[in-house]
Design a protein around this motif. Sequence first.
Motif, short mmCIF file in Angstrom:
data_model
loop_
_atom_site.label_atom_id
_atom_site.label_comp_id
_atom_site.label_asym_id
_atom_site.label_seq_id
_atom_site.Cartn_x
_atom_site.Cartn_y
_atom_site.Cartn_z
N TYR A 44 2.88 -4.98 2.20
CA TYR A 44 2.55 -3.56 2.34
C TYR A 44 3.00 -3.00 3.70
O TYR A 44 3.17 -1.79 3.85
CB TYR A 44 1.03 -3.35 2.21
CG TYR A 44 0.49 -3.73 0.87
CD1 TYR A 44 0.40 -2.79 -0.17
CD2 TYR A 44 0.04 -5.01 0.61
CE1 TYR A 44 -0.12 -3.14 -1.41
CE2 TYR A 44 -0.47 -5.38 -0.63
CZ TYR A 44 -0.55 -4.43 -1.63
OH TYR A 44 -1.05 -4.78 -2.87
N VAL A 167 -5.92 -6.81 -1.20
CA VAL A 167 -4.84 -6.17 -1.98
C VAL A 167 -5.35 -4.89 -2.63
O VAL A 167 -4.64 -3.87 -2.65
CB VAL A 167 -4.30 -7.16 -3.04
CG1 VAL A 167 -3.40 -6.44 -4.04
CG2 VAL A 167 -3.52 -8.28 -2.35
N ARG A 168 -6.57 -4.90 -3.15
CA ARG A 168 -7.10 -3.67 -3.78
C ARG A 168 -7.32 -2.57 -2.76
O ARG A 168 -7.04 -1.40 -3.03
CB ARG A 168 -8.41 -4.00 -4.51
CG ARG A 168 -8.19 -4.82 -5.78
CD ARG A 168 -9.47 -5.01 -6.57
NE ARG A 168 -9.23 -5.75 -7.79
CZ ARG A 168 -10.18 -6.09 -8.67
NH1 ARG A 168 -11.44 -5.73 -8.43
NH2 ARG A 168 -9.88 -6.77 -9.75
N ASP A 171 -3.89 -1.20 -1.91
CA ASP A 171 -3.36 -0.37 -2.99
C ASP A 171 -4.04 1.00 -3.01
O ASP A 171 -3.39 2.02 -3.25
CB ASP A 171 -3.57 -1.06 -4.35
CG ASP A 171 -2.57 -2.18 -4.59
OD1 ASP A 171 -1.48 -2.13 -4.00
OD2 ASP A 171 -2.88 -3.09 -5.38
N TRP A 175 -2.85 -0.28 3.99
CA TRP A 175 -3.10 -1.57 4.63
C TRP A 175 -3.97 -1.45 5.88
O TRP A 175 -4.69 -2.38 6.23
CB TRP A 175 -1.79 -2.28 4.96
CG TRP A 175 -0.90 -1.59 5.95
CD1 TRP A 175 0.10 -0.70 5.69
CD2 TRP A 175 -0.93 -1.74 7.38
NE1 TRP A 175 0.70 -0.28 6.86
CE2 TRP A 175 0.10 -0.92 7.91
CE3 TRP A 175 -1.71 -2.49 8.26
CZ2 TRP A 175 0.34 -0.82 9.28
CZ3 TRP A 175 -1.45 -2.40 9.63
CH2 TRP A 175 -0.44 -1.57 10.12
N SER A 269 2.62 -7.48 -7.05
CA SER A 269 1.51 -7.76 -6.14
C SER A 269 0.29 -8.28 -6.90
O SER A 269 -0.45 -9.13 -6.39
CB SER A 269 1.14 -6.51 -5.34
OG SER A 269 0.73 -5.47 -6.19
#
Length: 431
Positions: A44, A167-168, A171, A175, A269
């Motif tokens: 990211y 990661v969630r 998204d 980041w 991802s």
Amino acid sequence: MTDTLVRNAPVSADRYENRLLAILFLAFGFVFFDRQALAFLAPYMDDDFGLSNSQLGILSGVLALTWALAGMFAGSLSDRLGRRKPILVVAVLLFSVFSSASGLMTGFVGLLAARALMGTAEGAVLPMAQSLMVEASRESRRGLNMGLLQGSSAGLLGGIVAPILVVRLADAFGWRTAFFVTIIPGVIITVLIAKYVLEHAPRTGKAAAASGVPDAAPAPAPEKVPVMDVLRLRNVVVCMLIACCYLTWFVTLITFTPKYLTDEKDWGSGTMSAVMTCLGVAWVLWGFATPAISDRIGRKPALIGFTALAVLCPIAVVYVESPVALGALMILTYTGLGCFTLIMATIPAETVPRGALATALGVIMGVGELAGGFLGPLVAGWASDAWGLQAAMFIAAGGAAIVVALSFALRETAPAVLRRRGGGAIVKESV
């Protein structure tokens, strides 16, 4: 303050053992949550930083460098002062602050500085936590407790929760936000340590030592042991060498696998996160199973057998094309984190006298981080830029293979195994 808490709120040795395990489980687990976040967020961050493989290796390496130096210093300082709790409180609070600061950085140099500061704080956590835990543990649960603290905690929070949550968050919010939220659990854990952790476990009291009855009186001050005397012990030297190679396996594998899966295998991802979560499942499973098994069959055979499996994990990353199959193989072969507990905590704790425990843990962890955690990813990053990311995976496999050979030089320390062999008391190596 500690002595006052002990007098005013006596607690049974077994109950305190479980309470301490729960708190330190969370503390070290969030150390690895913060440490692993960069690897999962690297894809990211490309738009803002355009990180090369070499730069990613440098970011991982500088954290390991400061982690190593801080661990050695904190361990030695703790044994000189006879205090561990204040060092642990400050370390947990600071690593949370510095981890969040990574989200504020706008350039590679700033990010490098934030990671270096984070490593400085994190390096003190493990020697303090494990030396507190070994004194609070029953002999029959020593390996299990230390495995849960160091292996399963890092696996659950750093290997399972981190790839999913980080990661969630990235998204959904970017980041930077993923870095910012790390300060919240750190502050909570700091409060728990300050309130509930004792400097001297009930099991170390004079009456407890004599009769096995829980006692709140603090143990007499342990005899101070020079660092050079600790370094003359065979198991300490072998554990240091093993730590160098095992940290190469671990840091290289965990740093470059997410990028290998997205860049070389072209997985999305979500798929990458799912596969990395399998590493976390294995981390939790083997983190407690390996030390628990070693309590019964011995530290040495457990280390040899489980490390032989660990050699296969980075090789599977290169050659297995199915995400499902790779995830299953990772669960079966990502066994090294349970072995980490043996060489960085359990074997040293059963080798050195109490007055040198934090020093020994800090030196083994520090030397391992310097060679394997710092130099390992630097070399792997350079090799990956030159020959492709598969070079990093082969470097990781080679590190584990060397560990197998080195393990044969260890002297067995598991109390139950030594009693079966000799039928006598367990005696630590003389310094």
